[in-house]
Design a protein around this motif. Structure first.
Motif, PDB file in Angstrom:
ATOM      1  N   ASP A  44      26.270  47.630  46.525  1.00  0.00           N
ATOM      2  CA  ASP A  44      27.006  46.820  45.367  1.00  0.00           C
ATOM      3  C   ASP A  44      28.573  47.221  45.093  1.00  0.00           C
ATOM      4  OD1 ASP A  44      24.757  45.292  45.477  1.00  0.00           O
ATOM      5  OD2 ASP A  44      23.893  46.253  43.343  1.00  0.00           O
ATOM      6  N   LEU A  45      28.764  48.404  44.732  1.00  0.00           N
ATOM      7  CA  LEU A  45      30.022  48.909  44.609  1.00  0.00           C
ATOM      8  C   LEU A  45      31.145  48.709  45.745  1.00  0.00           C
ATOM      9  CD1 LEU A  45      29.345  52.008  42.450  1.00  0.00           C
ATOM     10  CD2 LEU A  45      29.648  49.700  41.599  1.00  0.00           C
ATOM     11  N   VAL A  48      32.063  45.065  45.548  1.00  0.00           N
ATOM     12  CA  VAL A  48      33.108  44.836  44.621  1.00  0.00           C
ATOM     13  C   VAL A  48      34.516  45.228  44.903  1.00  0.00           C
ATOM     14  CG1 VAL A  48      33.765  45.558  42.185  1.00  0.00           C
ATOM     15  CG2 VAL A  48      31.484  45.118  42.591  1.00  0.00           C
ATOM     16  N   ALA A  52      37.579  42.675  45.505  1.00  0.00           N
ATOM     17  CA  ALA A  52      39.072  43.029  44.960  1.00  0.00           C
ATOM     18  C   ALA A  52      39.924  42.948  45.866  1.00  0.00           C
ATOM     19  CB  ALA A  52      39.113  44.095  44.177  1.00  0.00           C
TER      20      ALA A  52
ATOM     21  N   ARG B  38      48.355  37.371  35.163  1.00  0.00           N
ATOM     22  CA  ARG B  38      47.018  36.703  34.923  1.00  0.00           C
ATOM     23  C   ARG B  38      45.840  37.771  34.671  1.00  0.00           C
ATOM     24  NH1 ARG B  38      47.073  33.829  38.910  1.00  0.00           N
ATOM     25  NH2 ARG B  38      45.270  34.656  39.797  1.00  0.00           N
ATOM     26  N   ARG B  39      45.723  38.426  36.065  1.00  0.00           N
ATOM     27  CA  ARG B  39      44.597  39.357  36.035  1.00  0.00           C
ATOM     28  C   ARG B  39      44.646  40.367  34.558  1.00  0.00           C
ATOM     29  NH1 ARG B  39      46.000  39.355  42.271  1.00  0.00           N
ATOM     30  NH2 ARG B  39      44.917  37.642  42.919  1.00  0.00           N
ATOM     31  N   PHE B 119      34.989  35.440  41.351  1.00  0.00           N
ATOM     32  CA  PHE B 119      35.532  36.929  41.093  1.00  0.00           C
ATOM     33  C   PHE B 119      36.326  37.198  39.978  1.00  0.00           C
ATOM     34  CE2 PHE B 119      36.810  41.004  42.256  1.00  0.00           C
ATOM     35  CZ  PHE B 119      35.489  42.051  42.118  1.00  0.00           C
ATOM     36  N   GLU B 120      37.376  36.290  39.925  1.00  0.00           N
ATOM     37  CA  GLU B 120      38.701  36.594  39.163  1.00  0.00           C
ATOM     38  C   GLU B 120      38.062  36.142  37.760  1.00  0.00           C
ATOM     39  OE1 GLU B 120      42.361  36.421  39.602  1.00  0.00           O
ATOM     40  OE2 GLU B 120      42.375  35.889  41.645  1.00  0.00           O
ATOM     41  N   MET B 123      36.375  38.975  36.494  1.00  0.00           N
ATOM     42  CA  MET B 123      37.168  39.967  35.866  1.00  0.00           C
ATOM     43  C   MET B 123      37.703  39.981  34.651  1.00  0.00           C
ATOM     44  SD  MET B 123      39.354  40.491  39.314  1.00  0.00           S
ATOM     45  CE  MET B 123      40.647  40.970  38.868  1.00  0.00           C
ATOM     46  N   PHE B 134      40.744  48.342  36.538  1.00  0.00           N
ATOM     47  CA  PHE B 134      40.114  47.832  37.879  1.00  0.00           C
ATOM     48  C   PHE B 134      41.509  47.152  38.614  1.00  0.00           C
ATOM     49  CE2 PHE B 134      38.322  44.498  40.085  1.00  0.00           C
ATOM     50  CZ  PHE B 134      37.324  44.928  40.771  1.00  0.00           C
ATOM     51  N   ASP B 138      41.887  48.941  42.123  1.00  0.00           N
ATOM     52  CA  ASP B 138      41.148  48.182  43.322  1.00  0.00           C
ATOM     53  C   ASP B 138      41.839  46.893  43.724  1.00  0.00           C
ATOM     54  OD1 ASP B 138      39.163  49.982  42.818  1.00  0.00           O
ATOM     55  OD2 ASP B 138      37.612  48.534  42.668  1.00  0.00           O
ATOM     56  N   VAL B 139      42.729  46.131  42.970  1.00  0.00           N
ATOM     57  CA  VAL B 139      43.524  44.819  43.662  1.00  0.00           C
ATOM     58  C   VAL B 139      44.876  45.354  43.921  1.00  0.00           C
ATOM     59  CG1 VAL B 139      44.247  42.885  42.881  1.00  0.00           C
ATOM     60  CG2 VAL B 139      42.350  43.410  41.796  1.00  0.00           C
ATOM     61  N   LEU B 162      37.243  52.872  35.784  1.00  0.00           N
ATOM     62  CA  LEU B 162      37.252  52.185  36.917  1.00  0.00           C
ATOM     63  C   LEU B 162      35.677  51.873  37.275  1.00  0.00           C
ATOM     64  CD1 LEU B 162      38.445  50.912  39.421  1.00  0.00           C
ATOM     65  CD2 LEU B 162      38.188  53.367  40.499  1.00  0.00           C
ATOM     66  N   ARG B 166      33.572  48.409  37.870  1.00  0.00           N
ATOM     67  CA  ARG B 166      32.753  47.990  38.910  1.00  0.00           C
ATOM     68  C   ARG B 166      31.276  47.804  38.769  1.00  0.00           C
ATOM     69  NH1 ARG B 166      35.109  52.937  42.836  1.00  0.00           N
ATOM     70  NH2 ARG B 166      37.116  51.799  43.538  1.00  0.00           N
ATOM     71  N   MET B 167      30.808  48.469  37.749  1.00  0.00           N
ATOM     72  CA  MET B 167      29.270  48.480  37.663  1.00  0.00           C
ATOM     73  C   MET B 167      29.110  47.129  36.756  1.00  0.00           C
ATOM     74  SD  MET B 167      27.434  51.028  38.493  1.00  0.00           S
ATOM     75  CE  MET B 167      26.187  51.485  37.416  1.00  0.00           C
ATOM     76  N   LEU B 169      31.117  44.539  37.129  1.00  0.00           N
ATOM     77  CA  LEU B 169      31.264  43.351  38.249  1.00  0.00           C
ATOM     78  C   LEU B 169      30.200  43.141  39.182  1.00  0.00           C
ATOM     79  CD1 LEU B 169      35.301  43.815  38.706  1.00  0.00           C
ATOM     80  CD2 LEU B 169      34.087  41.899  37.495  1.00  0.00           C
ATOM     81  N   ARG B 170      29.544  44.281  39.567  1.00  0.00           N
ATOM     82  CA  ARG B 170      28.574  44.223  40.598  1.00  0.00           C
ATOM     83  C   ARG B 170      27.617  42.931  40.282  1.00  0.00           C
ATOM     84  NH1 ARG B 170      25.357  47.789  37.813  1.00  0.00           N
ATOM     85  NH2 ARG B 170      23.269  47.880  38.440  1.00  0.00           N
ATOM     86  N   LEU B 173      28.261  39.689  41.554  1.00  0.00           N
ATOM     87  CA  LEU B 173      28.293  39.435  42.992  1.00  0.00           C
ATOM     88  C   LEU B 173      26.712  39.164  43.597  1.00  0.00           C
ATOM     89  CD1 LEU B 173      31.066  41.872  44.487  1.00  0.00           C
ATOM     90  CD2 LEU B 173      31.055  39.236  44.082  1.00  0.00           C
TER      91      LEU B 173
END
Lengths: 236, 174
Positions: A44-45, A48, A52, B38-39, B119-120, B123, B134, B138-139, B162, B166-167, B169-170, B173
């Motif tokens: 999962d990570l 992500v 990104a 924006r992010r 996804f955004e 975020m 993040f 990551d971006v 971070l 991620r935790m 955001l997962r 998805l």
């Protein structure tokens, strides 16, 4: 899920980023072989992180250069002789000739002029405030900063007056705009109004703060600019 | 004057007061700067922060020596503007730590499990500090020690934020 799993779950990002020391990495990999939950979480990570990295930059919904150009006119780097008339100089000159009548387009143009003057005040204010903070210790800047703050507050009142006039005029011309445009404008106005409210709340706690006064002026400038451009649409 | 890299050429001209050259720099970099704003700060503040970042860059043009790519230098200017803005607003709201300032709130169960969620948008629901870390890591690809310097936090805090981001955001998805 046991304690050992909890401990390793908290280290999975470091593992993915290659930031674990060799012994820890080996121990985690050993744990992963026997822990399906951690393997699933690791996948999962990874997703992500991949997502990104695939984000695509997009342009602003409107061209921001006009607002930047207005501000940098008064922000030429120190020691620079501006020399010959620039495009922005000529643009400003044209704007300055528009302020003598009060129909919709002229009202819109007057808003631009107000933006120019007031943003200049706001930047003078911010620059004066910060430079004096850095260079002078003691009461000397108080009078100057106080005067600039007073002027900035007057400018903000002028913004409010101009915004109110444009909003009234826009209401009258709203039927000339298509529904999608009206919706988009209303969405953007709602966002800007939220930012204005945020700034006002912050200023209520610290009315003399130069940064916040500048931020409020800038946000009102955005609203004026949006109203001005929308007003122009009602005339076409 | 630098001949090869158009950014270096225009940066040199802009440092001498050429606003036309600065406009070309703006055109080449505005998408990236606006997306960063924006992010980091949300869509309602992105326009203003983008303008602030370019005005700040204009003020500092004489400090750009060309040792790094202009885009990298501009990006650091923008990060400073964005983080400074959020920090000042948070302090003057009486909230020293904007940690739990969550725009849009924590994702609801329904939202977080929707397949194909943007996804955004997900975020945007992150707590502010986790979102900043993040985005920068990551971006944008910054290292933890760089993020720690930008945000005035420890590298350990950067790492933990971070992981937290991620935790959260997962689930978007799933």
């Amino acid at each position: 899920m046991n304690d050992r799993t909890d401990i390793w779950r908290a280290r999975l990002s470091e593992y993915l980023d290659g930031e674990l020391a060799t012994p820890e990495r080996a121990a985690l990999e050993e744990h992963l072989e026997e822990c399906g939950d951690c393997r699933a979480l690791l996948d999962d990570l990874r997703r992500v992180i991949t997502q990104a990295s695939r984000l695509v930059d997009s342009p602003p919904s409107e061209d921001l250069w006009t607002g930047i150009a207005e501000r940098i006119r008064a922000e030429k780097p120190a020691g620079i002789d501006r020399g010959a008339s620039t495009v922005t100089d000529r643009h400003r000159s044209r704007e300055a000739t528009r302020k003598l009548s009060f129909s919709m387009p002229q009202l819109a143009a007057a808003a631009v002029l107000l933006v120019t003057v007031s943003s200049g005040v706001a930047w003078q204010l911010a620059a004066g405030f910060s430079s004096r903070q850095e260079e002078v210790a003691g009461p000397a800047p108080t009078a100057v900063a106080g005067e600039l703050l007073r002027v900035a507050r007057v400018a903000n009142l002028d913004y409010e007056s101009a915004i109110a006039q444009l909003e009234t005029a826009l209401d009258a011309g709203r039927q000339n705009l298509d529904t999608a445009t009206v919706r988009k404008v209303e969405e953007r106005l709602a966002l800007i109004d939220k930012a204005i409210e945020e700034a006002r709340q912050a200023l209520a706690a610290d009315p003399s703060n130069a940064y916040l006064n500048h931020y409020l002026a800038g946000t009102m400038r955005r609203k004026l600019d949006l109203l001005r451009r929308t007003a122009a649409l009602t005339e076409t | 004057m630098p001949q090869g890299d158009p950014d270096l050429r225009d940066a040199a001209l802009a440092a001498e007061g050429d606003d036309g050259a600065f406009e070309r720099l703006y055109r080449r970099h505005v998408n990236r700067i606006h997306s960063l704003a924006r992010r980091m700060a949300g869509p309602d503040a992105a326009d203003e922060l983008t303008q602030d970042a370019f005005v700040r860059a204009w003020q500092k043009m004489s400090q750009f020596r060309g040792e790094a790519a202009f885009g990298s230098w501009l990006y650091r200017v923008a990060i400073s503007v964005i983080l400074g803005h959020r920090r000042r607003l948070a302090i003057h709201r009486g909230r020293e730590a904007p940690e739990e300032s969550i725009r849009g709130g924590t994702p609801s169960h329904e939202t977080s499990t929707q397949i194909g969620i943007d996804f955004e948008a997900a975020m945007e629901t992150l707590p502010e500090r986790a979102r900043h870390v993040f985005v920068l890591h990551d971006v944008e690809g910054y290292k933890h020690h760089e993020i720690a310097r930008f945000m005035k936090i420890t590298t350990g805090t950067s790492k933990s934020q971070l992981h937290r981001a991620r935790m959260l955001l997962r689930t978007s998805l799933a």
